[in-house]
Design a protein around this motif. Sequence first.
Motif, short mmCIF file in Angstrom:
data_model
loop_
_atom_site.label_atom_id
_atom_site.label_comp_id
_atom_site.label_asym_id
_atom_site.label_seq_id
_atom_site.Cartn_x
_atom_site.Cartn_y
_atom_site.Cartn_z
N CYS A 45 1.05 -0.85 -0.25
CA CYS A 45 -0.15 -0.25 0.09
C CYS A 45 0.56 1.25 0.53
O CYS A 45 1.56 1.05 0.95
CB CYS A 45 -0.48 -0.02 1.36
SG CYS A 45 -1.62 1.57 1.43
N ASP A 46 0.79 2.06 -1.02
CA ASP A 46 1.47 3.82 -1.18
C ASP A 46 0.15 4.45 -0.41
O ASP A 46 -0.05 4.83 -1.35
CB ASP A 46 1.88 3.80 -2.32
CG ASP A 46 2.61 4.51 -2.08
OD1 ASP A 46 3.58 5.28 -1.91
OD2 ASP A 46 1.87 5.94 -3.11
N LEU A 47 0.88 5.11 0.44
CA LEU A 47 -0.32 5.86 1.27
C LEU A 47 0.15 7.82 0.72
O LEU A 47 1.25 8.13 0.06
CB LEU A 47 0.16 6.71 2.47
CG LEU A 47 -0.22 5.30 3.34
CD1 LEU A 47 -0.39 4.86 5.09
CD2 LEU A 47 -1.92 5.28 3.44
N GLY A 48 -0.73 8.13 0.16
CA GLY A 48 -0.09 9.95 -0.93
C GLY A 48 0.40 9.52 -1.74
O GLY A 48 1.30 10.46 -2.49
N SER A 49 -0.45 8.89 -2.95
CA SER A 49 0.04 8.05 -3.61
C SER A 49 0.69 9.18 -4.64
O SER A 49 0.83 8.91 -5.86
CB SER A 49 -0.80 7.25 -4.06
OG SER A 49 -0.27 5.97 -5.07
N GLY A 50 -0.29 10.27 -4.23
CA GLY A 50 0.22 11.43 -5.48
C GLY A 50 -0.73 10.52 -7.19
O GLY A 50 -1.51 10.39 -7.10
N PHE A 106 -0.85 -6.01 5.18
CA PHE A 106 0.06 -5.79 4.40
C PHE A 106 0.58 -6.33 4.71
O PHE A 106 1.69 -5.93 6.01
CB PHE A 106 -0.05 -3.94 4.13
CG PHE A 106 -0.91 -3.59 3.41
CD1 PHE A 106 -1.20 -4.17 2.08
CD2 PHE A 106 -2.44 -2.84 3.91
CE1 PHE A 106 -2.48 -3.66 1.08
CE2 PHE A 106 -3.60 -2.99 3.19
CZ PHE A 106 -3.91 -3.08 1.76
N ASP A 107 1.88 -6.74 3.39
CA ASP A 107 3.95 -6.89 4.08
C ASP A 107 4.23 -5.49 4.14
O ASP A 107 5.32 -5.51 4.91
CB ASP A 107 3.71 -7.89 3.38
CG ASP A 107 3.20 -8.86 2.67
OD1 ASP A 107 3.02 -9.74 3.44
OD2 ASP A 107 2.75 -9.27 2.04
N VAL A 108 3.89 -4.79 3.15
CA VAL A 108 4.60 -2.73 3.18
C VAL A 108 3.86 -1.46 2.92
O VAL A 108 2.70 -2.11 1.88
CB VAL A 108 5.78 -2.86 2.10
CG1 VAL A 108 5.35 -3.34 1.02
CG2 VAL A 108 6.97 -1.86 2.43
N VAL A 109 3.84 -0.85 3.44
CA VAL A 109 2.88 0.43 3.34
C VAL A 109 4.39 1.25 2.94
O VAL A 109 5.46 1.42 3.53
CB VAL A 109 2.53 0.96 4.59
CG1 VAL A 109 2.26 2.30 4.37
CG2 VAL A 109 1.18 -0.50 4.78
#
Length: 238
Positions: A45-50, A106-109
């Motif tokens: 998951c990517d936060l503030g992904s633009g 999630f495995d990675v943020v």
Amino acid sequence: MPETTTATEHLANGTAVRVTQKHRFGTDAMLLSAFCGVHRDWSACDLGSGCGIIPLRWHDMGHRGRAVGVELSPEGAQLLREAAEELEHITSVCADLRTLQLEGNFDVVSCNPPYFTGGFRSQKPGRSEARHEVTCTVADVANTAARLLKDGGRLCLCNRPERLCDCMAAARLAGLEPKRLRFVRQRADLTETPWLFLLDCRKAGKPGLHLLPDLVVEDETGGFSAEILQIYGKKEAL
């Protein structure tokens, strides 16, 4: 490029990224996407992904697990939605990360957060929110990541060196232990201050920080270093 004009850029392996003047991507996002080291089947998951550059960059690198890009701006979220229209494993979510309702484990943020807490703020639409802690803080990012990650999962973020203590403190308070740290400097000259750091924090991890060698952007000739070219998937100068 006019602010309302949408253009398409292509990553090294052909993945399309939709961008506008307001929602573009820079070197820091490219470096962060590589630093995450996402495995092919990880849930990410990517936060503030633009515009969604990080999930799309993961796809370009071979990731095929669940990927979610969370973006507050409807325009930014739509850009990722358009780019990922035929990529079923990538989802664009338009939401405030502070109140995000999303199934976790999630495995990675990842997060390329706003860097500044004060100083001059641009009057350009979206730029102040992207650069200053207007809509979220480092603590908000850490707390949201802690909710989304499974035990042993990782929060990877980048920021300016002067914010390192803030990021580490916020991560620890959220139960995320700093495990890997890498500074990015423009040249190998050690008299110059690094302009960015990359930090990897582990949920429920044990104390122990590994300091990685600096990532140098330019080589001795002033061109891009071999590692930067590798990250961008290029064999010659950009």
